[in-house]
Every structure is written in C-alpha cells, then in structure tokens.
Scaffold this active site. Structure first.
Site, PDB file in Angstrom:
ATOM      1  N   LYS A  15      -9.151  -0.987  -2.385  1.00  0.00           N
ATOM      2  CA  LYS A  15      -9.352  -2.168  -1.744  1.00  0.00           C
ATOM      3  C   LYS A  15     -11.037  -2.783  -1.906  1.00  0.00           C
ATOM      4  O   LYS A  15     -11.728  -1.630  -1.880  1.00  0.00           O
ATOM      5  CB  LYS A  15      -8.995  -1.892  -0.290  1.00  0.00           C
ATOM      6  CG  LYS A  15      -9.396  -3.393   0.480  1.00  0.00           C
ATOM      7  CD  LYS A  15      -8.867  -2.922   2.128  1.00  0.00           C
ATOM      8  CE  LYS A  15      -8.970  -4.283   2.885  1.00  0.00           C
ATOM      9  NZ  LYS A  15      -8.589  -3.835   4.258  1.00  0.00           N
TER      10      LYS A  15
ATOM     11  N   SER B 272      -4.435  -4.075   9.545  1.00  0.00           N
ATOM     12  CA  SER B 272      -4.584  -4.590   8.050  1.00  0.00           C
ATOM     13  C   SER B 272      -4.094  -3.464   7.252  1.00  0.00           C
ATOM     14  O   SER B 272      -3.992  -4.002   5.982  1.00  0.00           O
ATOM     15  CB  SER B 272      -6.129  -4.586   7.880  1.00  0.00           C
ATOM     16  OG  SER B 272      -6.357  -6.128   8.302  1.00  0.00           O
TER      17      SER B 272
ATOM     18  N   SER C 137      -5.230  -7.503   6.296  1.00  0.00           N
ATOM     19  CA  SER C 137      -6.002  -7.986   5.150  1.00  0.00           C
ATOM     20  C   SER C 137      -6.004  -7.255   3.905  1.00  0.00           C
ATOM     21  O   SER C 137      -6.393  -7.838   2.856  1.00  0.00           O
ATOM     22  CB  SER C 137      -7.478  -7.699   5.704  1.00  0.00           C
ATOM     23  OG  SER C 137      -7.914  -6.259   5.928  1.00  0.00           O
TER      24      SER C 137
END
Lengths: 494, 490
Positions: A78, A182, A158
């Site tokens: 990420k 997320s 997210s």
C-alpha cells in the site's frame, strides 16, 4: 497445472520449498499479471526490476537454507508505507515524486522475511475514503462486476489498490492499513480475507499517518492462513513507535483448524441497522449457523453505544488528521506552489496538493479542535469513545468473539454515493467501532449476493487475541467454501 | 523608606504598582533532543543535527527521551514543587517554516510539575517567596534565518526538537529588582542541578514578561506579554518601559489591551505584535503518538536522592558555618562555581569573613573589569588562599596584599613567590623599626613639638613617614605602638 498466480501464499511457499518453481518464476508471472491488469489502475508505481532482483536474491537465500516467512512471495505494498528508494505518495498529489530515504518498520520486517515487492498500490488519498475514488492518481476499479452489467464497481477503500490486486490475482497478498475499516471493507467487497490486528500490534513507524490513535497496519490475502503468515511477518514491538506494544507475537498459524467447540460467539443486536440489505441479514444468519454447526455457542449481546460510533469517528479521525497533515506544507519536501508571501504559498500549495475529501476532513478536524468547540466535539467524542470501548469490555465477559457483517452491502458502482459524503461514511458503520476500541477485526468472504458480488463476515476479538480470529476464521472459511473469482475477461481484454 | 514604598511608581494621578509574572524557557541539558536521538548541542553547521523525526518526514514518530523527563523532575524538586505523576504531551498547532510538523509537542493541561516556591534574595538582605505555577516540557522550534539572502528565508533545524522547560511564575513579582533576583535564583538552582546552563546569550534561557499595573492593593489590571527579551538588562528595560507605557495610557484615559508585544532592543521599546483577537488558536489536543507520561513514587524518589545541595541550603550553611552576612552569602552562592571557589579559598581554616571580602571585592571586581567568568579566573582558589595565609601570619599587610594580588593577576605567580622576589615581606623586627622612628623624630623636631603641644592629628604624619621609609612593609601595629611611646617621650 494451476496458474502460479492462482496459488495461495501457503501453497506457493510449499511449491518453492519443494523446488517446483522458483521465486523468479513466481514473480515473473505476477509481473506479467500486473501489466495485463493495468485497467484496474491498482498500482501507482510498479517495481518489476526491483521485484526480480529481490526474487533472484530470495532464490539464492533459499538455496543456502535461509527461508523467511514470506520467502520469495510477491506482495503489493500500500502506498502509505514509506519504502526506501521507491516513491511514496499516500495517493496524494502533494507527495508526488517524494522518495523516502527510509523503510517503514512493517515493510522492513517483511523484507527481512523474504518478501518480493511488486510495487506500490493505490488507496484513497491519505487513506481517507471507502471507495478508492479520492486517490490523486485516479480511481481503482474492482475486478468484480455484477451479473449482467458492466458498470465499474468500487474495490473498497482505503486499501482499494490492495484489495483489487489481491482479488485480481496479480499479487499474492498486500499490505493495508485500517483506520475505520480500510482493510476489512475492501476485503469484504472483493471477496478476500483481511485482518486489522489490535492497535499496537504492528508498528506505525514509517507509515504515513492519517489518524494516529486509530491507524493500524494489516494484511489482505486470499485465505485466512495467508493472512496469518503475513501478519506473523509484519507484527512486532518497535521502540520507534511509542504506541506499539511489547508483547510476544504468537504463532498465528498454529491455531488454524483447531476446534471451536464451546466457544461463545456474540451477536450484537445493534448491528441490525435500518436499510441493511436483506442479503446481508441472510449472510449473517448463515455465518451464525456455520458456527453453531461447529459447536460454538451463540449468545445475543448488546453494544449500546454503537449508534454513536460513526459520529465519534468522524470527529476524532479528522481532528487527528488536521494536525497530522500540517507537515505537508511545501517547505521541505513534496510539491510547492509559490505565492506572493508565506501564507499564500501555504494556501496555494495545500489547495493544489490536497483533494476535496482530504480538505473536507482537515476543515472538519480544525473546526472540532477550535477554541469554543473543543469541549462540545473533541472532548465529548473522546468520552464516547471510552464508552464504546467499555461496551466491548462488558461483552467479552460473556463471549469470546463477536460475529457481524463487514459492510451494509456489496460493492457499489463508482459514482454512487459520491455526491453525499454522509452516505459514503455509512460504509464504515460496522467496522469503525472496532478501531475506536482498538480491537482486532477480520473480514472474510462468506457468499455472493444476488448480483454475484462478494459479501463478507466480520469477526471481532479481544485485545491481542488475533489467535481466536484466526481459529474461528478458518472454521468459517471451511464452512463457506468460498471459491468465487472475479471474471478477469474484461480486465485482460483492455 | 518603608518596605512597601519601594514598589510604588509615581504617576501623574497618583501611585501605581507593577504586577509581573515571568515565563522562562530553559533549555534542558541533555545529549539528545526531547523526542529524537539527534544531538541537542548548540551550534554546528546549519541542519547538521537533524533527524527524520526533527524534519517532520512522513510517517515519523516521536519517542520521549527519558533523561529529559528526569531533568524536568529534578528541576521541579529544586523548585520545591509538586511533581505530577500523570502528565500529558499535547500538540500545539500552528504553521511556520521552522516548525516542521506544523505542531509543537508541549504540555498544556497536565504539566509534569505543578505548584512550587522560589525564595529570592534582595539587596537589603531580606527574602521573598515567589510562587511557581508550573513547569512543563516542550520542544523548541528551528531557527529562521532572514539575513542570508535578499529575498529568501533560510531555516536551520538544529534547534528543532531540543527539550525546553517552560517555567511559569505566579504574578508575584513587584519590581525590577525582584525580577532580576528571581531570574538569577532560578538560574542558580538549575545550574546547581545541572539541568540548564542558564546561558542567555546562546538563548538557552529565554524570558517572556507578563506585566500589568494597578493602584496599590487594587485588583489586577489587564496584562500584556512581552516576548523576545533575552538578557536581564533588557528585561529590566522592557519592564520599565512597559510599566510607564501602561500608566501613561491609563492616566490619559486609555485602556491597556491584552496583547502580545515584542521587545525591540534597537529602540528600547515594546511594540504590539498581535492582539488577543489575532491570537493563534493553537487547537491543543493530546498527541496520539505518545502515551501519557506516568511517574511512580519510586522513580521520583530515585531522582530526589540525587539532588545536590541547593542554593538555599548552601546559603543557610554559609551563614551558619562561616558567619557571613545574608548579602555576602547571596553573592557567593549565586553561581555554583563561585560558591565552590569560595569554599576552596576558605578551606585550611582561613578566616571566613576575610576570604569572603577578598572573593567578593577583589576577585569579582577584577573579573568584572576583565569581563571574565569565575571559571576563567587567572587566580586559582589555592593561590588566593595562599595570599590570605600571608596576611593571616603577618608576612604582609592587607595593603601590600592588594599590590601582590595585582601582580598575581598579571603574572599568574603564587603570592609567596612574589613577596619573596620583590622583598615585600613585612618588617616585624622591633629594633629596626625603632631605629627608623628615632631617625624620623630627629628629623622632624618642629612637628614633634606641635604634637606634644596638643596637635594629635600629626600622629598620622609620623605613621606616613614611617611607612614611606619602609615602602609600606613595616607592620602597622608595631609602628603605632612604638610611635606612641616615643612621641610621648618615653
């Protein structure tokens, strides 16, 4: 033979161990898959050369008998984790071109365990969002489509780049971070497994901060076992993070497949919210039945302050972010837009660098911390946060684990809910209380809804009891037998 | 003059009184910064003592330096203050280029040290107790350099993150003299504790002055805060200026506005910086990257036992053991090295009072003139002791000793050597002195007659003559005794 990209991490580690293939081969196939799936827009930066270098080095290590927990496994990172020498943007334009000189503790732990990094995957800007539509680098598209329509759907957020990459079989696993859901929400809407460990289990050092008291790193992968392997590699005390906890990391894999006979599972009545899709209810009941069948005892519980969780979260998280994002001022790194004086430079820089959602949250956070409003908002929210945590403490006197749906519905179409931030915030209604209480939470796929889209169940555990989540998760995983995969035809056709 | 009167300021319309409180920022003596491992040392090439944490890089986290906490607790104990077992680091949010994270980590609601008391020593030998409201730990900001480039401002982050103790007094100070005594005492306490070097020139001790005026005994007036005053001299000037400004303002029908003012050392005035309305809203909230700071009784006790003798204890001991006056004592203890110097001089059973006089009048006078600190004294404590020994055993007179002292300052030689080489040894041989006196009497018969006729004052003339003949080396007691005898015709 199965495609290498369809293997779980556990199966790939087995194959590598037996010499059936090398990490270089495994990595090359994944790099190819990444290239073929660019229509998803999952990656902000692809690092194929670095990946091949790491894979080759891993194969060498394996030959010499040094085998880490993630030895030779291609992973997507990420883009919130700072990676030495590789651009790190938090999906914000303000950090475009920023290349850290340091490696986050979590990604370093994974490198130390032999990880191969395929690149940096997208997210909602600064991890603020539930649909991956606020990235400064374009929307991430889910590989999943509903039956009979070809509308683009959200991969969740997210950690939407992570969920898209893992569910599309272009990375074996991905790192995520979870501030209000997320990791779990994207895992749920893309039919994969994700776990947010207890706050303090993974170091936050080198992870771009959104809301420090809520942020926690964790893995997304295609099986409960893979998540156990990844978390094992990621977790651990770090002196550089004062909020990380000095506790031994247990062997998460060891509990997989263990009996849950007699285990008490709580079903919180407050999670039956208005407007919840009937299918969600059906899935929840199915989950309850699976656990009953496995010998668990189902207990109705109450978490009375649940209804305040979302409001509390949307005061505290923006408050912290308004301060955490102050450092992006164009003075030392990142992008700067020159103004006629210092104040204008600040204004132009931050107006150009931050997207609407980030600006909205900075404004909200600044407001709730302002003189005259602090007590009414921030302080009150802190008090409610304590009450929400107490709800769980009380519940865990009666039960060992809590079962809920992960999201109120399956993946929606990109563009929906976009006009109304409040509707978007409702995506997190089941996941947010877990962050507020600092507890571990796991999402795993249970079934497809009528549209053929994945739905996930959420398990919530006691602090630092990820083991129970892995144990119960593996039981549910077996019972659900979820094998659905997104049809990649449309992705690869592009 | 009564005691109260010295606090009174005369205005056009009557008497006024100043009410002053100080906020002192003291840099903690520590190798590394408050929340990072970078060097906290003063100086160095710009931006050479900066870590990723100090520079506010993405994802960086503060880790509390436990030594700085110990130093703050130690200082709190030295201020006779309450040590708070629970304190919280908060973020003070504002934008400035020398503040890399956009917030300063400080303590607001829950400081590590609470109420305390400092006893200040005034010139008339009296003391007053000044209340301490709190002491808290916080980070320093970096430094903006506006003079390096015609258009640009450069930023040096060496100082960013260095630990400061902010010490806030109660509004208990009433005069410039008290303010000066308070700062000196606070500085002495911290120097004794080794928690702050008190160097105001390097900015290691900085002061903000809160001041208001009122009719004697009335309610507090509206105060202003004056920043950027960085020497005791400037502080005294700022106080004087600000008090007159406020008095004149009120007396001419105006109102004091609560505001932050800046001391302008070029023009010796204070200037409005920002009003209450323009004041920053710092949006304090607990720093989620740091846990609350919790101290156990045990930890506090462990620090307490390491406390050295503090200025007040030393003062008491000096007055008791050495029989010194309150004022002399307060001068000697004002700086730890000076007190140590004095104690080294007074060792070996030297006369304590004489030693105090020599240290205060001669040594400090000389150092002052040369602009030197006691640490750089050209005369060591042992050397000064040696000089005093020569006075004490009558080898030289006090007057000659002052000459010897001057030579010691110049050459660095020991007193014994100088006295030996220059032949300054006192003449104590009664026969020799008697011979000299006989000669003087023989040569000044007219004066002898006058003296015997009742002009007593002429005695001084004969002493002067005798000293002149012996270049001041004759023992004055012997001269007096013999002269009296001879002049009386015995």
């Amino acid at each position: 033979m199965t495609k290498l990209t369809d293997l779980t991490i556990a199966a790939a580690l087995n194959g590598l161990n037996k010499g059936e293939f090398t990490s270089a081969e495994l990595t090359r196939d994944h790099i190819g898959a990444v290239e073929n799936a660019r229509a998803l827009n999952a990656f902000i930066v692809e690092t194929p050369e670095l990946a091949m270098e790491q894979a080759t080095a891993s194969d060498e290590r394996r030959k010499s008998g040094r085998v880490g927990l993630l030895e030779g496994i291609p992973i997507a990172m990420k883009d919130l984790f700072c990676t030495k020498g590789v651009q790190t943007t938090a999906a914000s334009k303000i950090l475009k071109g920023f290349t850290p000189t340091y490696e986050s503790t979590v990604s370093q732990n994974m490198l130390d365990q032999g990880m191969v990094m395929l690149g940096k995957v997208s997210l909602d800007e600064f991890a603020m969002g539930s649909a991956n539509i606020t990235s400064g680098y374009g929307n991430v598209i889910s590989p999943w489509r509903a039956n009979g329509d070809d509308k683009q759907r959200i991969p969740g957020g997210s950690s939407g780049g992570s969920s898209a990459a893992v569910s599309a079989r272009i990375a074996m696993g991905a790192t995520g971070t979870d501030t209000g859901g997320s990791i779990r929400q994207p895992a749920s809407v893309t039919g994969i497994v994700g776990i947010k460990p207890t706050y303090g289990r993974c170091s936050r050092w080198g992870v771009v901060a959104f809301a420090s008291s809520l942020d926690q790193a964790g893995p997304l992968a295609r099986s409960v076992e893979d998540c156990a392997i990844m978390l094992q590699a990621m977790a651990g005390w770090d002196q550089k993070d004062s909020t990380s906890v000095n506790m031994p990391v247990p062997d998460f894999k060891a509990v997989l497949g263990q009996s849950i006979k007699g285990l008490k599972v709580g079903i919180p009545k407050e999670y039956r919210v208005d407007g919840m899709a009937p299918e969600i209810d059906k899935m929840w009941q199915q989950g309850i039945d699976w656990l009953k069948d496995a010998g668990a005892e189902i207990v109705d519980i109450s978490l009375p302050h649940t209804k305040y969780a979302l409001a509390t979260y949307y005061i505290l998280a923006p408050a912290e972010c308004s301060s955490n994002l102050a450092r992006y001022d164009g003075m030392r790194y990142g992008n700067r837009v020159e103004g006629k004086d210092l104040n204008e430079t600040y204004e132009l820089t931050r107006a150009a660098g931050f997207g609407d959602e980030v600006q909205r949250r900075i404004l909200m956070g600044t407001y709730v911390l302002s003189a005259g409003y602090y007590d009414a908002y921030y302080l009150k929210a802190q008090k409610i946060r304590a009450l929400i945590a107490r709800d769980f403490t009380e519940a865990y006197k009666q039960v060992d684990v809590i079962l809920t749906p992960t999201t109120p519905g399956s993946a929606f179409v990109i563009g929906e809910k976009q006009d109304d931030p409040l509707k978007m915030y409702l995506e997190d209604v089941f996941t947010v209380p877990v962050n507020l209480a600092g507890l571990p939470g796991m999402s795993l796929p249970a079934m497809l809804d009528d549209k053929g889209l994945p739905l996930g169940l959420q398990l919530i555990g006691r602090p630092f009891d990820e083991e129970t989540l892995f144990k119960v998760g593996s039981v549910l995983e077996k019972a659900a037998g979820f094998t659905a995969k997104p049809d990649m035809g449309w992705v690869n056709a592009k | 003059m009564t005691k109260e009167n010295k606090y009174i300021l005369q205005g056009q319309t009557g008497d006024w009184e100043m009410v002053i409180g100080l906020e002192i920022h003291a840099q903690v003596i520590s190798n590394s910064k408050l929340f990072s491992g970078s060097q906290a040392e003063f100086g160095g090439e710009p931006n050479s003592h900066v870590s990723l944490v100090d520079a506010g890089m993405p994802g960086m986290l503060p880790v509390l330096n436990a030594y700085c906490v110990d130093q703050a607790v130690k200082t709190g104990l030295g201020l006779n203050a309450q040590i708070n077992k629970y304190s919280v680091f908060e973020r003070k949010n504002y934008f400035y280029p020398d503040l890399p994270t956009g917030y300063q980590i400080s303590q607001s609601q829950y400081p590590v040290v609470g109420n305390g008391i400092v006893e200040i020593d005034l010139e008339d030998g009296t003391t007053r107790e000044i209340g301490i409201e709190r002491l808290h730990l916080e980070q320093d900001a970096g430094k903006s350099l506006h003079d390096q480039h015609p258009q640009k401002t450069y930023v040096d982050l060496n100082r960013a993150g260095v630990a400061l103790m902010e010490i806030v007094s109660k509004p208990d100070l009433r005069s410039g003299e008290e303010v000066s005594a308070y700062i000196k005492k606070l500085r002495a306490i911290m120097q004794y504790l080794d928690t702050c070097d008190g160097n105001m020139e390097q900015g290691n001790l900085r002061c903000d002055v809160n001041l208001s005026v009122r009719r004697p005994g009335a309610e507090y007036g509206t105060r202003t805060e004056t920043k950027n005053v960085n020497s005791i001299r400037n502080i005294l000037m700022a106080i004087e200026y600000e008090a007159s400004r406020q008095i004149e303002l009120i007396e001419s029908g105006g109102k004091v506005v609560q505001e932050t003012r800046l001391w302008d050392p070029g023009q010796n005035i204070t200037r409005s910086m920002r009003s209450k309305e323009e004041a920053h809203d710092y949006r304090y909230f607990p720093d989620p990257d740091l846990l609350p700071l919790e101290l156990s009784d045990d930890e506090i006790e462990q620090i307490r036992v390491t406390l050295p003798e503090l200025p007040d204890q030393k003062k008491k001991r000096f007055m008791q053991d050495y029989g010194l006056s309150a004022y002399d004592t307060s001068v000697l203890i004002s700086e730890k090295p000076l007190a140590a110097f004095y104690e080294a001089v007074v060792a070996n059973k030297r006369d304590a009072k004489r030693a105090a006089n020599w240290v205060i009048s001669e040594l400090l006078g000389m150092l002052n003139k040369q602009g030197k600190e006691i640490e750089d004294s050209p005369i060591s404590a042992e050397q000064l002791g040696g000089l005093i020994d020569l006075i004490q055993d009558n080898t030289i007179s006090g007057k000659i000793a002052k000459d010897v002292f001057s030579i010691m300052v110049e050459t660095g030689d020991d007193a014994v050597k100088i006295v030996e080489e220059k032949g300054l040894k006192q003449i104590t041989d009664t026969g020799a002195i008697e011979k000299i006196i006989d000669d003087i009497i023989a040569a000044n018969l007219a004066q002898v007659a006058d003296y015997r006729g009742g002009k007593d004052k002429l005695f001084g003339f004969f002493v002067g003559q005798a000293m002149k003949q012996t270049q001041g080396k004759a023992n004055p007691d012997i001269i007096n005794e013999l002269l009296k005898k001879k002049l009386a015709g015995e």
